[in-house]
Design a protein around this motif. Structure first.
Motif, PDB file in Angstrom:
ATOM      1  N   LYS A 142       6.015   7.466   8.977  1.00 42.62           N
ATOM      2  CA  LYS A 142       7.398   7.228   9.387  1.00 42.62           C
ATOM      3  C   LYS A 142       7.481   6.246  10.556  1.00 42.62           C
ATOM      4  O   LYS A 142       8.289   5.315  10.544  1.00 42.62           O
ATOM      5  CB  LYS A 142       8.060   8.551   9.767  1.00 42.62           C
ATOM      6  N   ASN A 143       6.626   6.462  11.543  1.00 44.45           N
ATOM      7  CA  ASN A 143       6.678   5.616  12.738  1.00 44.45           C
ATOM      8  C   ASN A 143       6.223   4.190  12.448  1.00 44.45           C
ATOM      9  O   ASN A 143       6.810   3.217  12.941  1.00 44.45           O
ATOM     10  CB  ASN A 143       5.817   6.224  13.845  1.00 44.45           C
ATOM     11  N   THR A 144       5.167   4.045  11.664  1.00 44.45           N
ATOM     12  CA  THR A 144       4.630   2.716  11.375  1.00 44.45           C
ATOM     13  C   THR A 144       5.571   1.903  10.493  1.00 44.45           C
ATOM     14  O   THR A 144       5.796   0.714  10.726  1.00 44.45           O
ATOM     15  CB  THR A 144       3.253   2.820  10.696  1.00 44.45           C
ATOM     16  N   LEU A 145       6.134   2.576   9.482  1.00 45.54           N
ATOM     17  CA  LEU A 145       7.009   1.864   8.537  1.00 45.54           C
ATOM     18  C   LEU A 145       8.482   1.904   8.940  1.00 45.54           C
ATOM     19  O   LEU A 145       9.311   1.267   8.278  1.00 45.54           O
ATOM     20  CB  LEU A 145       6.841   2.465   7.133  1.00 45.54           C
ATOM     21  N   ASP A 146       8.780   2.656  10.002  1.00 42.60           N
ATOM     22  CA  ASP A 146      10.149   2.775  10.497  1.00 42.60           C
ATOM     23  C   ASP A 146      11.086   3.258   9.394  1.00 42.60           C
ATOM     24  O   ASP A 146      12.078   2.608   9.044  1.00 42.60           O
ATOM     25  CB  ASP A 146      10.630   1.423  11.053  1.00 42.60           C
TER      26      ASP A 146
END
Length: 262
Positions: A33-37
Protein backbone atom coordinates in the motif's frame (compact mmCIF):
# COMPACT_ATOMS: atom_id res chain seq x y z
CA UNK A 1 -15.62 -15.47 -18.64
CA UNK A 2 -12.24 -15.80 -16.94
CA UNK A 3 -9.54 -13.41 -18.09
CA UNK A 4 -6.61 -14.83 -20.01
CA UNK A 5 -3.21 -14.84 -18.38
CA UNK A 6 -2.06 -12.25 -20.94
CA UNK A 7 -4.92 -9.93 -19.96
CA UNK A 8 -4.12 -10.35 -16.29
CA UNK A 9 -0.48 -9.45 -16.88
CA UNK A 10 -0.93 -6.43 -19.12
CA UNK A 11 -4.42 -4.91 -18.86
CA UNK A 12 -4.19 -3.40 -15.39
CA UNK A 13 -1.67 -0.79 -14.31
CA UNK A 14 -2.22 -1.76 -10.67
CA UNK A 15 -1.47 -5.42 -11.34
CA UNK A 16 1.60 -4.59 -13.40
CA UNK A 17 2.95 -2.32 -10.68
CA UNK A 18 2.28 -4.94 -8.00
CA UNK A 19 4.01 -7.70 -9.95
CA UNK A 20 7.03 -5.50 -10.64
CA UNK A 21 7.19 -4.58 -6.96
CA UNK A 22 7.16 -8.24 -5.91
CA UNK A 23 9.95 -8.89 -8.38
CA UNK A 24 12.14 -7.19 -5.74
CA UNK A 25 11.04 -9.64 -3.05
CA UNK A 26 8.08 -10.55 -0.77
CA UNK A 27 6.01 -7.70 0.68
CA UNK A 28 3.24 -7.45 3.26
CA UNK A 29 0.07 -5.52 2.54
CA UNK A 30 1.24 -2.37 4.31
CA UNK A 31 4.48 -2.28 2.28
CA UNK A 32 2.46 -2.78 -0.90
CA UNK A 33 0.00 0.00 0.00
CA UNK A 34 2.71 2.46 0.97
CA UNK A 35 4.99 1.78 -1.99
CA UNK A 36 2.23 1.84 -4.61
CA UNK A 37 0.20 4.53 -2.84
CA UNK A 38 -3.04 2.54 -2.99
CA UNK A 39 -5.88 1.74 -0.61
CA UNK A 40 -6.52 -1.72 0.84
CA UNK A 41 -9.75 -2.60 -0.97
CA UNK A 42 -8.63 -1.87 -4.59
CA UNK A 43 -5.26 -3.59 -4.21
CA UNK A 44 -6.74 -6.63 -2.47
CA UNK A 45 -9.03 -7.05 -5.47
CA UNK A 46 -5.97 -7.18 -7.73
CA UNK A 47 -4.15 -9.52 -5.35
CA UNK A 48 -7.06 -11.98 -5.47
CA UNK A 49 -7.03 -11.91 -9.29
CA UNK A 50 -3.29 -12.59 -9.36
CA UNK A 51 -3.59 -15.37 -6.79
CA UNK A 52 -6.40 -16.97 -8.79
CA UNK A 53 -4.08 -17.04 -11.81
CA UNK A 54 -1.29 -18.54 -9.65
CA UNK A 55 0.99 -15.57 -10.30
CA UNK A 56 1.45 -14.69 -6.64
CA UNK A 57 1.13 -16.63 -3.39
CA UNK A 58 0.70 -15.66 0.27
CA UNK A 59 2.66 -17.07 3.15
CA UNK A 60 2.72 -15.70 6.72
CA UNK A 61 0.99 -12.51 5.51
CA UNK A 62 3.70 -11.95 2.91
CA UNK A 63 2.85 -11.85 -0.78
CA UNK A 64 5.42 -13.05 -3.28
CA UNK A 65 5.67 -14.23 -6.86
CA UNK A 66 4.78 -17.85 -7.48
CA UNK A 67 7.13 -20.11 -9.41
CA UNK A 68 5.15 -19.21 -12.56
CA UNK A 69 5.33 -15.52 -11.65
CA UNK A 70 9.09 -15.71 -11.20
CA UNK A 71 9.34 -16.90 -14.81
CA UNK A 72 6.80 -14.56 -16.39
CA UNK A 73 7.28 -11.26 -14.58
CA UNK A 74 10.95 -10.69 -15.56
CA UNK A 75 9.92 -11.27 -19.18
CA UNK A 76 6.97 -8.90 -18.73
CA UNK A 77 9.35 -6.29 -17.33
CA UNK A 78 11.63 -6.62 -20.37
CA UNK A 79 8.69 -6.27 -22.76
CA UNK A 80 7.34 -3.20 -20.94
CA UNK A 81 10.77 -1.54 -20.93
CA UNK A 82 11.15 -2.22 -24.65
CA UNK A 83 7.69 -0.78 -25.38
CA UNK A 84 8.55 2.32 -23.35
CA UNK A 85 11.79 2.92 -25.31
CA UNK A 86 10.08 2.71 -28.70
CA UNK A 87 6.94 4.53 -27.60
CA UNK A 88 8.96 7.44 -26.20
CA UNK A 89 10.18 8.44 -29.67
CA UNK A 90 8.44 6.29 -32.26
CA UNK A 91 9.21 8.62 -35.18
CA UNK A 92 12.93 8.41 -34.42
CA UNK A 93 13.15 4.62 -34.18
CA UNK A 94 11.11 3.91 -37.29
CA UNK A 95 13.75 5.74 -39.36
CA UNK A 96 16.86 4.17 -37.79
CA UNK A 97 18.81 1.14 -38.95
CA UNK A 98 18.30 -0.99 -35.86
CA UNK A 99 19.86 -4.01 -37.56
CA UNK A 100 23.17 -2.23 -36.89
CA UNK A 101 22.81 -3.09 -33.19
CA UNK A 102 24.08 -6.61 -32.38
CA UNK A 103 21.06 -8.91 -31.80
CA UNK A 104 21.89 -9.67 -28.16
CA UNK A 105 21.93 -5.94 -27.41
CA UNK A 106 18.83 -5.21 -29.46
CA UNK A 107 16.99 -7.74 -27.30
CA UNK A 108 17.87 -5.56 -24.29
CA UNK A 109 17.17 -2.18 -25.90
CA UNK A 110 14.68 -1.48 -23.13
CA UNK A 111 17.65 -0.87 -20.84
CA UNK A 112 18.08 2.55 -22.46
CA UNK A 113 15.37 3.60 -20.05
CA UNK A 114 14.46 7.28 -19.79
CA UNK A 115 16.66 8.55 -22.62
CA UNK A 116 16.57 11.88 -24.42
CA UNK A 117 17.59 12.79 -27.98
CA UNK A 118 20.11 15.60 -28.22
CA UNK A 119 21.41 17.28 -31.35
CA UNK A 120 24.13 19.89 -31.99
CA UNK A 121 23.05 23.34 -33.02
CA UNK A 122 23.30 24.25 -36.70
CA UNK A 123 26.62 26.07 -36.22
CA UNK A 124 28.31 22.95 -34.81
CA UNK A 125 26.82 20.13 -36.85
CA UNK A 126 30.06 18.12 -36.91
CA UNK A 127 30.62 18.23 -33.16
CA UNK A 128 29.08 16.53 -30.19
CA UNK A 129 26.16 18.46 -28.72
CA UNK A 130 27.22 20.79 -25.91
CA UNK A 131 25.35 18.68 -23.36
CA UNK A 132 27.37 15.60 -24.32
CA UNK A 133 30.70 17.46 -24.23
CA UNK A 134 29.83 18.81 -20.77
CA UNK A 135 29.11 15.34 -19.41
CA UNK A 136 32.27 14.00 -21.04
CA UNK A 137 34.39 16.69 -19.40
CA UNK A 138 32.98 15.73 -15.99
CA UNK A 139 33.64 11.99 -16.42
CA UNK A 140 36.66 10.09 -15.12
CA UNK A 141 36.41 7.11 -17.47
CA UNK A 142 35.36 7.52 -21.10
CA UNK A 143 34.75 4.72 -23.58
CA UNK A 144 33.98 5.64 -27.19
CA UNK A 145 33.33 3.31 -30.12
CA UNK A 146 32.76 4.75 -33.56
CA UNK A 147 32.43 3.79 -37.22
CA UNK A 148 31.89 7.39 -38.27
CA UNK A 149 34.59 10.05 -38.24
CA UNK A 150 33.87 13.37 -36.56
CA UNK A 151 36.44 16.19 -36.90
CA UNK A 152 36.12 16.85 -33.17
CA UNK A 153 37.65 13.46 -32.27
CA UNK A 154 41.37 14.44 -32.30
CA UNK A 155 41.07 17.60 -30.20
CA UNK A 156 38.40 16.25 -27.85
CA UNK A 157 40.20 12.98 -27.10
CA UNK A 158 43.53 14.73 -26.50
CA UNK A 159 41.88 17.34 -24.31
CA UNK A 160 40.22 14.68 -22.17
CA UNK A 161 43.35 12.54 -21.90
CA UNK A 162 45.62 15.53 -21.13
CA UNK A 163 43.67 16.31 -17.97
CA UNK A 164 43.93 12.72 -16.75
CA UNK A 165 40.73 11.17 -18.05
CA UNK A 166 40.98 7.41 -18.52
CA UNK A 167 39.92 7.13 -22.16
CA UNK A 168 39.67 4.10 -24.44
CA UNK A 169 38.64 4.26 -28.09
CA UNK A 170 37.46 1.57 -30.47
CA UNK A 171 37.47 2.75 -34.09
CA UNK A 172 36.74 0.97 -37.32
CA UNK A 173 39.48 0.75 -39.92
CA UNK A 174 37.78 3.60 -41.76
CA UNK A 175 37.98 5.99 -38.82
CA UNK A 176 41.50 4.88 -37.89
CA UNK A 177 42.77 5.38 -41.45
CA UNK A 178 41.25 8.87 -41.48
CA UNK A 179 43.00 9.68 -38.21
CA UNK A 180 46.26 8.20 -39.44
CA UNK A 181 46.21 10.07 -42.75
CA UNK A 182 44.91 13.45 -41.61
CA UNK A 183 45.75 13.63 -37.89
CA UNK A 184 48.84 11.46 -37.43
CA UNK A 185 50.59 13.91 -35.10
CA UNK A 186 47.52 14.16 -32.88
CA UNK A 187 47.12 10.39 -32.91
CA UNK A 188 50.73 9.90 -31.78
CA UNK A 189 50.24 12.49 -29.07
CA UNK A 190 47.11 10.70 -27.85
CA UNK A 191 48.83 7.32 -27.66
CA UNK A 192 51.74 8.80 -25.71
CA UNK A 193 49.49 10.18 -22.99
CA UNK A 194 48.76 8.24 -19.80
CA UNK A 195 45.52 6.29 -19.42
CA UNK A 196 44.83 6.14 -23.17
CA UNK A 197 44.10 3.07 -25.26
CA UNK A 198 43.10 2.60 -28.88
CA UNK A 199 41.62 -0.45 -30.59
CA UNK A 200 40.68 -0.95 -34.24
CA UNK A 201 38.12 -3.38 -35.60
CA UNK A 202 37.06 -4.46 -39.05
CA UNK A 203 34.62 -2.11 -40.77
CA UNK A 204 32.05 -4.91 -41.03
CA UNK A 205 32.13 -5.61 -37.30
CA UNK A 206 30.72 -2.27 -36.17
CA UNK A 207 27.59 -0.95 -37.85
CA UNK A 208 26.40 1.63 -35.32
CA UNK A 209 27.58 5.19 -35.91
CA UNK A 210 28.96 5.66 -32.40
CA UNK A 211 28.48 4.98 -28.72
CA UNK A 212 29.83 6.67 -25.61
CA UNK A 213 29.74 5.34 -22.09
CA UNK A 214 31.18 6.78 -18.90
CA UNK A 215 30.43 6.32 -15.20
CA UNK A 216 27.87 9.13 -15.57
CA UNK A 217 25.98 8.58 -18.83
CA UNK A 218 25.82 6.72 -22.10
CA UNK A 219 25.02 7.94 -25.61
CA UNK A 220 24.12 6.06 -28.76
CA UNK A 221 24.04 7.26 -32.36
CA UNK A 222 22.73 5.22 -35.32
CA UNK A 223 22.59 5.55 -39.07
CA UNK A 224 19.24 6.12 -40.78
CA UNK A 225 17.65 3.31 -42.79
CA UNK A 226 18.72 5.19 -45.92
CA UNK A 227 22.35 4.98 -44.83
CA UNK A 228 22.49 8.74 -44.20
CA UNK A 229 23.98 9.94 -40.92
CA UNK A 230 22.95 13.01 -39.02
CA UNK A 231 24.83 13.94 -35.89
CA UNK A 232 22.63 13.09 -32.92
CA UNK A 233 22.83 11.18 -29.66
CA UNK A 234 20.36 9.28 -27.55
CA UNK A 235 21.53 10.05 -24.02
CA UNK A 236 20.57 8.17 -20.87
CA UNK A 237 21.69 8.41 -17.25
CA UNK A 238 19.89 5.26 -16.08
CA UNK A 239 22.03 2.58 -14.45
CA UNK A 240 20.57 -0.03 -16.81
CA UNK A 241 21.65 2.10 -19.78
CA UNK A 242 25.19 2.51 -18.44
CA UNK A 243 25.48 -1.26 -18.02
CA UNK A 244 24.09 -1.81 -21.53
CA UNK A 245 26.53 0.74 -22.95
CA UNK A 246 29.53 -0.77 -21.16
CA UNK A 247 28.65 -4.23 -22.42
CA UNK A 248 28.24 -2.91 -25.97
CA UNK A 249 31.63 -1.19 -25.80
CA UNK A 250 33.29 -4.35 -24.45
CA UNK A 251 31.70 -6.31 -27.28
CA UNK A 252 33.44 -4.14 -29.87
CA UNK A 253 36.67 -4.01 -27.91
CA UNK A 254 36.69 -7.80 -27.72
CA UNK A 255 36.74 -8.14 -31.51
CA UNK A 256 39.28 -5.36 -32.11
CA UNK A 257 43.06 -5.27 -32.12
CA UNK A 258 45.09 -2.94 -29.90
CA UNK A 259 47.12 -0.08 -31.39
CA UNK A 260 50.09 1.00 -29.29
CA UNK A 261 52.05 3.08 -31.80
CA UNK A 262 51.70 4.48 -35.34
Amino acid sequence: MDSSLLDVLFLSEKRKNLLLLLLNGPKNIEEIKNTLDVRSSPIMTQIKILMKQDLIVENNRLYKLSSIGEILVPKMKTILETFNVFDKNHDYWINQDMTSIPPEFLDEIGNLGNYIEVNPDRNHVFEYPKEVVKHLSESEKVRISSSFFLPIYPSLCIELAAKGTDITLVFTEYVYDRMLNDYKKELEHFLNLKHTKLYVCNNNNMKIASSIVTEKFMALSLFCNSGIYYNHNLVSFDESALKWGKNLFNHYKGIARPITKV
